[in-house]
Design a protein around this motif. Structure first.
Motif, mmCIF file in Angstrom:
data_model
loop_
_atom_site.group_PDB
_atom_site.id
_atom_site.type_symbol
_atom_site.label_atom_id
_atom_site.label_comp_id
_atom_site.label_asym_id
_atom_site.label_seq_id
_atom_site.Cartn_x
_atom_site.Cartn_y
_atom_site.Cartn_z
ATOM 1 N N ALA A 140 -75.805 -9.432 38.697
ATOM 2 C CA ALA A 140 -75.092 -10.662 37.973
ATOM 3 C C ALA A 140 -76.090 -11.214 36.711
ATOM 4 O O ALA A 140 -75.623 -11.735 35.883
ATOM 5 C CB ALA A 140 -74.765 -11.836 38.930
ATOM 6 N N VAL A 141 -77.351 -11.063 37.079
ATOM 7 C CA VAL A 141 -78.282 -11.480 36.127
ATOM 8 C C VAL A 141 -78.379 -10.658 35.071
ATOM 9 O O VAL A 141 -78.563 -11.220 33.806
ATOM 10 C CB VAL A 141 -79.425 -11.911 36.529
ATOM 11 C CG1 VAL A 141 -80.754 -12.345 35.935
ATOM 12 C CG2 VAL A 141 -79.425 -13.184 37.648
ATOM 13 N N LEU A 142 -78.745 -9.492 35.489
ATOM 14 C CA LEU A 142 -79.296 -8.390 34.226
ATOM 15 C C LEU A 142 -77.899 -7.875 33.439
ATOM 16 O O LEU A 142 -78.293 -7.314 32.327
ATOM 17 C CB LEU A 142 -79.945 -7.232 35.201
ATOM 18 C CG LEU A 142 -81.219 -7.674 35.683
ATOM 19 C CD1 LEU A 142 -81.889 -6.568 36.227
ATOM 20 C CD2 LEU A 142 -82.211 -8.322 34.531
ATOM 21 N N LEU B 215 -78.049 -7.051 29.501
ATOM 22 C CA LEU B 215 -77.769 -5.705 29.213
ATOM 23 C C LEU B 215 -76.564 -5.360 28.116
ATOM 24 O O LEU B 215 -76.535 -4.705 27.112
ATOM 25 C CB LEU B 215 -77.576 -4.487 30.335
ATOM 26 C CG LEU B 215 -77.522 -3.209 30.005
ATOM 27 C CD1 LEU B 215 -78.937 -2.596 29.309
ATOM 28 C CD2 LEU B 215 -77.060 -2.282 31.241
ATOM 29 N N ALA B 216 -75.369 -6.285 28.458
ATOM 30 C CA ALA B 216 -74.333 -6.102 27.610
ATOM 31 C C ALA B 216 -74.688 -6.667 26.292
ATOM 32 O O ALA B 216 -74.314 -6.043 25.079
ATOM 33 C CB ALA B 216 -73.243 -6.764 28.153
ATOM 34 N N VAL B 217 -75.448 -7.802 26.261
ATOM 35 C CA VAL B 217 -75.897 -8.416 24.843
ATOM 36 C C VAL B 217 -76.453 -7.197 23.946
ATOM 37 O O VAL B 217 -76.518 -7.184 22.791
ATOM 38 C CB VAL B 217 -76.540 -9.528 25.012
ATOM 39 C CG1 VAL B 217 -77.191 -10.021 23.549
ATOM 40 C CG2 VAL B 217 -75.740 -10.766 25.450
ATOM 41 N N VAL B 218 -77.622 -6.946 24.642
ATOM 42 C CA VAL B 218 -78.647 -5.840 24.175
ATOM 43 C C VAL B 218 -77.583 -4.531 23.435
ATOM 44 O O VAL B 218 -77.801 -3.870 22.409
ATOM 45 C CB VAL B 218 -79.753 -5.273 25.025
ATOM 46 C CG1 VAL B 218 -80.319 -4.056 24.390
ATOM 47 C CG2 VAL B 218 -80.550 -6.450 25.445
ATOM 48 N N CYS B 219 -76.869 -4.150 24.432
ATOM 49 C CA CYS B 219 -75.937 -3.044 23.877
ATOM 50 C C CYS B 219 -75.129 -3.325 22.774
ATOM 51 O O CYS B 219 -74.884 -2.644 21.653
ATOM 52 C CB CYS B 219 -75.067 -2.320 25.117
ATOM 53 S SG CYS B 219 -76.157 -1.429 26.174
#
Length: 74
Positions: free
Chosen positions: A24-26, A30-34
């Motif tokens: 839930a945290v990561l 990860l979606a923002v970075v992608c």
């Protein structure tokens, strides 16, 4: 048949909750970075995609579905 212990059950349950919290945290990070990575690949300033002279109209000008027909009184 091996006997199950309550301690093993709670350790397993704790590991599952820990993995869910990490997910839930990561996952949003990860979606923002992608998203940043993919948008940087798509929006290359050296090789723009599409027609740079095209002007797009904001929003829809006409509705596709009309619930009530508009009478043409002129």
């Amino acid at each position: 048949m091996p006997k199950k212990h309550w301690g093993d059950f709670f350790l397993y349950l704790g590991r599952v909750f820990l993995l869910l919290i990490l997910l839930a945290v990561l996952l949003p990070k990860l979606a923002v970075v992608c998203n940043i990575w993919v948008s940087s690949l798509l929006h290359n300033e050296d090789k723009p995609m599409g027609n740079p002279m095209k002007v797009e109209a904001p929003g829809w000008t006409k509705s596709v579905l009309q619930l009530f027909p508009i009478s043409q009184k002129e």
